[in-house]
Design an enzyme around this catalytic site. Structure first.
Site, mmCIF file in Angstrom:
data_model
loop_
_atom_site.group_PDB
_atom_site.id
_atom_site.type_symbol
_atom_site.label_atom_id
_atom_site.label_comp_id
_atom_site.label_asym_id
_atom_site.label_seq_id
_atom_site.Cartn_x
_atom_site.Cartn_y
_atom_site.Cartn_z
ATOM 1 N N THR A 1 27.201 -9.527 18.943
ATOM 2 C CA THR A 1 27.467 -8.095 18.810
ATOM 3 C C THR A 1 27.135 -7.335 20.083
ATOM 4 O OG1 THR A 1 27.011 -8.262 16.444
ATOM 5 C CG2 THR A 1 26.965 -6.070 17.376
ATOM 6 N N TYR B 1 22.351 -20.746 14.606
ATOM 7 C CA TYR B 1 23.422 -19.797 14.308
ATOM 8 C C TYR B 1 24.647 -20.596 13.874
ATOM 9 C CZ TYR B 1 26.604 -15.789 15.025
ATOM 10 O OH TYR B 1 27.525 -14.779 14.873
ATOM 11 N N LYS C 1 20.825 -18.457 10.812
ATOM 12 C CA LYS C 1 21.751 -17.388 10.466
ATOM 13 C C LYS C 1 23.006 -18.072 9.951
ATOM 14 C CE LYS C 1 24.570 -13.614 12.332
ATOM 15 N NZ LYS C 1 24.889 -12.772 13.513
ATOM 16 N N ILE D 1 20.917 -10.927 9.272
ATOM 17 C CA ILE D 1 21.150 -10.530 10.661
ATOM 18 C C ILE D 1 22.533 -9.909 10.651
ATOM 19 C CG2 ILE D 1 21.372 -11.292 13.058
ATOM 20 C CD1 ILE D 1 19.466 -13.585 12.415
#
Length: 300
Positions: free
Chosen positions: A53, A140, A168, A210
């Site tokens: 992001t 992730y 995540k 998250i």
């Protein structure tokens, strides 16, 4: 090395901060500092710096250093967790990247992307990183970006590697995600990574999320985690539905374009600008997302 499984901030909402840009294209440092302070004041448990992001792919070394310093200062001021996005699809360079981040609480490391090393390769990759990293790791798992899906068996193997403290999970509500939540060690922190699936993931035992969407209505996202963890289903269920509608609106176009458009419309960042190959969100998408924020705020 920080002891695995004992880190602060491994429950709740971790906000993966955007990188705001000024009109001249530089990092808007003051706006970033204000965003970091605001989301932590509203109840976020910590920040993720230099994640997807943040458009980390488009930041140079000096800009990354600036972003990390600002996030570290905010987390220190609030006693919050600081996680940094680090690692690539190459094991050796990932080890080198992690070595530069000994000052953070954890590193969010993607499953190797593009090369599709297979699940055995993923396990070998993270085993090596965990052994060499000066900080604990969060895996992730984002198969729509990496093109490397992972089975429940692989996710569970990763959950038992020393110095890997959590994951995540941005794969949606798949059978593998459900199996991970059901069978992983209780001190392995599973964070929902697909924003719209935050509420059902929490209902099944996720430690938090998250979530890029939590730049907005941060207190409501934090309250959603708290209510599910308290077992307050009557409060959590409608709040989760309302926040899911906001998340869907914010991801109508590539992340973080709509989010930046809304933050700019609210006067929280100086421009809605993103860096190529991303393009700014359409006015229609930004308008729809702004309406979702207004509706949610009005009903709270």
């Amino acid at each position: 090395m920080i002891a695995a499984r004992t880190l602060k901030g491994m429950e709740g909402i971790l906000v993966p901060l955007i990188t705001p840009f000024a009109a001249d294209g530089t990092v808007a440092a003051e706006a970033l500092a204000a965003l970091a302070d605001d989301v932590l004041t509203q109840g976020a448990a910590g920040l993720v710096a230099l994640g997807t992001t943040a458009e980390a792919f488009a930041l140079d070394a000096d800009e990354k250093r600036t972003v990390l310093e600002i996030c570290a200062r905010a987390c220190a001021d609030h006693g919050a967790a600081l996680v940094v996005g680090a690692g690539t699809n190459d094991t050796r360079s990932s080890v080198e990247a992690l070595a530069a981040h000994a000052q953070v609480d954890a590193a969010l490391v993607p499953v190797p992307y593009y090369v599709r090393p297979g699940e055995a390769g993923v396990i070998a990759h993270f085993t090596q990183l965990a052994a060499d990293s000066p900080v604990p790791l969060l895996v992730y798992h984002v198969p729509h970006r990496t093109a490397q899906p992972l089975s429940a068996a692989t996710l569970l193997t990763l959950s038992r590697i020393p110095n890997i403290i959590g994951a995540k999970v941005a794969s949606g509500m798949t059978e593998d995600a459900v199996a991970l939540l059901g069978d992983c060690p209780p001190d392995f922190a599973v964070f929902a990574g697909d924003d719209a699936y935050l509420s059902p993931m929490l209902a099944l035992g996720a430690h938090g999320g998250i979530t890029a969407s939590s730049h907005l209505c941060t207190a409501e996202f934090a309250r959603l985690v708290a209510t599910w963890h308290k077992g307050d289903v009557a409060t959590a269920r409608p709040l989760g539905h309302a926040l899911a509608r906001l998340c869907t609106a914010l991801f109508a176009e590539p992340n973080p374009t709509v989010l930046k458009g809304v933050l700019h419309a609210h006067g929280r960042i100086p421009t809605p600008d993103v860096r190529l190959p991303l393009l700014p969100a359409s006015p229609e998408a930004v308008g729809t997302a702004c309406q979702s924020v207004q509706l949610l705020t009005r009903t709270e």
